[in-house]
Design a protein around this motif. Structure first.
Motif, PDB file in Angstrom:
ATOM      1  N   ASP A  86       1.058  -1.216  -0.113  1.00 19.72           N
ATOM      2  CA  ASP A  86      -0.742   0.310   0.336  1.00 19.72           C
ATOM      3  C   ASP A  86       1.001   1.251  -0.223  1.00 19.72           C
ATOM      4  OD1 ASP A  86      -2.124  -1.891  -0.087  1.00 19.72           O
ATOM      5  OD2 ASP A  86      -2.933  -1.918   1.829  1.00 19.72           O
ATOM      6  N   HIS A  89       2.177   2.258  -3.578  1.00 25.02           N
ATOM      7  CA  HIS A  89       1.166   2.481  -4.041  1.00 25.02           C
ATOM      8  C   HIS A  89       1.615   3.619  -3.839  1.00 25.02           C
ATOM      9  CE1 HIS A  89      -3.426   2.951  -5.555  1.00 25.02           C
ATOM     10  NE2 HIS A  89      -2.973   1.691  -6.758  1.00 25.02           N
ATOM     11  N   TRP A  93       1.768   6.803  -6.393  1.00 25.31           N
ATOM     12  CA  TRP A  93       0.684   8.037  -7.236  1.00 25.31           C
ATOM     13  C   TRP A  93       1.312   9.206  -6.850  1.00 25.31           C
ATOM     14  CZ3 TRP A  93      -2.043  11.820  -4.598  1.00 25.31           C
ATOM     15  CH2 TRP A  93      -2.936  12.824  -4.977  1.00 25.31           C
ATOM     16  N   THR A 122      -5.568   3.947 -10.484  1.00 25.98           N
ATOM     17  CA  THR A 122      -4.694   2.482 -10.807  1.00 25.98           C
ATOM     18  C   THR A 122      -4.669   2.662 -12.889  1.00 25.98           C
ATOM     19  OG1 THR A 122      -7.106   1.968 -11.152  1.00 25.98           O
ATOM     20  CG2 THR A 122      -4.412   1.953  -8.804  1.00 25.98           C
ATOM     21  N   ARG A 136      -5.536   0.699   2.972  1.00 30.34           N
ATOM     22  CA  ARG A 136      -4.847   2.555   2.490  1.00 30.34           C
ATOM     23  C   ARG A 136      -4.146   2.933   3.145  1.00 30.34           C
ATOM     24  NH1 ARG A 136      -2.922  -0.282  -2.489  1.00 30.34           N
ATOM     25  NH2 ARG A 136      -4.664  -0.608  -3.998  1.00 30.34           N
TER      26      ARG A 136
END
Length: 384
Positions: A86, A89, A93, A122, A136
Motif C-alpha cells: 500500500d 502504491h 501515485w 490505477t 491503504r
C-alpha cells in the motif's frame, strides 16, 4: 494403510508449477514464492530502531538485533506485506502526480484516497472499495509513524473526505460461501487417502472446520508447545479430542475439537493418521509434501495453500454446480470453513462464539449463513 501409502508414493508423479488457485495445497512452490522477510517489499519496511548499518557500541549490537526481531513480531508477515504494498502504491501515485510524499501532508493524502475512490489511482480506472481505501489509509498512517513523522488522520482533508467516500460508496460485505457438513464430506471424498498429500489435506479441512480456525491458525500449528519461533499455537491429542492452543491478536485461547461420530469424518483421527504416516514428531504440524509426493519436508505451509485447497476441493466435489467455475472459485476460500461451523453447529450460540474466538455474539451471527433470523418474533411478542 502403510502398503497403500508406499504403493501410491512410488506411482504418484506431479509436476511442480507456479502457485495458482488451482494448485494443490502444498505442491512444491516454495522455490517460487519469496517470503515476506526476503521480498523487496518486506525489506523496505521502516523500523523505529537504528538500521543494521548504523554504528552501535559492540555490546549493544546483539541487543539491537533482538529488538528488530520484536519489531517484526509486532505484526504478522501478511500485514507487513500489505502495508508495504500500500505504501508503494501511495508513493508511486505521488510521484506520478508530481507531489512529495514526505513530509506527510493531509491534503495530499485526501487527494490520494479521492483518486482511489474515483478509479483515478490505477491504470485500469477501477475504483477501490471502501474497505481497500481504509486499509491503504491505515498502511500510510503506519508507515509515517514508523518514519517518525506521524500523519494527522483527523485533519479535515482526510476525515471529511473519507466520511464522504463511506456515505457514497459503502456497500454490504460480500461474504464467502459456507462449507456445510454435507459439502465437507463430499470434498473429503475427492482426496486420495492413499497419498501423503491426501492425508494431510483431509486433516487440514477437518481441523479447520471443526475448530472454526482461520487459515493462518491452521498452518501455524505445531506438534507441541514451544517448538518453533514462527508457530501460532500447538495441539494436544487427548482421549476425548484435540486441544488446540492458539495465539491471536488479543492473547491466547484454547479450542476444543471433539472426536467425530465416525472415523471417516473425525478430525482427531485424521490428524493422528497424518502424524503417523508423515512421521511428523516435532515442529510444524502441516508441511509441504515434496519429492513428487514421496516425502514430507520440514517447511511450514503458507496460509494461502488452505484457500487453494478449499477452492480446489469444492470445485472437484461439484458444490454450487449452479454457478460457473469462475464464480465458484470466487465464492469459496479458507474462511468458508469457519462460516460452515458457525452455520451448522446446532448448539447454544455462545459456544460457537467461544470456538471462533469472537468478542461479541453479533460478530458470530455474521458468520451464520442459515440461522433462523425470525426465531425471535418481536412483532408477535408485542401483541400484533
Amino acid at each position: 494403510m502403510a502398503q497403500i501409502i508406499e504403493q501410491n508414493s512410488e506411482n504418484h508423479v506431479e509436476k511442480s508449477s507456479a502457485p495458482s488457485d488451482s494448485t494443490a495445497a502444498g505442491d512444491d512452490v516454495s522455490a517460487v514464492q519469496p517470503s515476506a522477510d526476503t521480498s523487496p517489499m518486506g525489506a523496505a519496511l521502516p523500523s523505529p530502531l537504528p538500521d543494521a548499518t548504523t554504528a552501535l557500541p559492540a555490546h549493544l549490537e546483539r541487543l539491537a538485533d533482538r529488538a528488530r526481531g520484536y519489531v517484526e513480531a509486532a505484526s504478522s508477515a501478511n500485514t507487513r506485506k500489505a502495508y508495504a504494498s500500500d505504501w508503494k502504491h501511495f508513493t508511486g501515485w505521488c510521484r506520478r502526480q508530481g507531489l512529495a510524499h514526505m513530509p506527510p501532508d493531509p491534503q495530499t493524502v485526501g487527494l490520494y484516497i479521492t483518486a482511489c475512490a474515483s478509479g483515478a489511482a490505477t491504470a485500469d480506472r477501477k475504483p477501490h472499495s471502501v474497505m481497500t481505501i481504509e486499509r491503504r489509509l491505515s498502511a500510510i498512517t503506519w508507515n509515517y509513524v514508523q518514519r517518525g513523522t506521524p500523519l494527522d488522520r483527523k485533519d479535515r482533508h482526510i476525515a471529511t473526505v473519507l466520511a464522504g467516500i463511506r456515505n457514497t460508496h459503502a456497500a454490504p460485505p460480500r461474504q464467502k460461501e459456507a462449507v456445510l457438513p454435507e459439502h465437507l464430506i463430499a470434498m473429503l471424498e475427492t482426496l486420495d487417502r492413499g497419498t501423503l498429500r491426501g492425508l494431510r489435506d483431509r486433516a487440514m479441512l477437518l481441523v479447520g472446520f471443526a475448530g472454526g480456525l482461520r487459515r493462518s491458525e491452521i498452518v501455524g500449528l505445531d506438534c507441541d508447545r514451544d517448538q518453533t519461533e514462527d508457530g501460532r499455537g500447538w495441539i494436544e491429542i487427548l482421549d476425548k479430542g484435540l486441544l488446540v492452543t492458539l495465539r491471536g491478536k488479543t492473547g491466547w485461547r484454547e479450542v476444543e475439537i471433539g472426536r467425530g461420530s465416525s472415523d471417516a469424518t473425525c478430525p482427531v483421527v485424521a490428524v493422528e493418521t497424518w502424524i503417523k504416516f508423515a512421521r511428523v514428531a516435532k515442529g510444524p504440524l502441516f508441511r509441504r509434501v515434496r519429492d513428487q509426493g514421496r516425502d514430507v519436508g520440514p517447511d511450514r505451509l503458507n496460509d494461502r495453500e488452505v484457500a487453494r485447497l478449499v477452492k480446489k476441493a469444492a470445485l472437484a466435489a461439484g458444490i454450487r454446480g449452479d454457478l460457473s467455475e469462475g464464480e465458484r472459485a470466487e465464492k469459496f476460500s479458507g474462511h468458508s470453513l469457519r462460516a460452515g461451523l458457525a452455520s451448522s453447529a446446532e448448539v447454544d450460540e455462545r459456544y460457537v462464539q467461544k470456538q471462533l474466538g469472537h468478542a461479541s455474539a453479533e460478530m458470530t451471527r455474521k458468520y451464520q449463513r442459515r440461522r433462523d433470523r425470525f426465531r425471535i418474533n418481536l412483532t408477535k411478542a408485542s401483541g400484533l
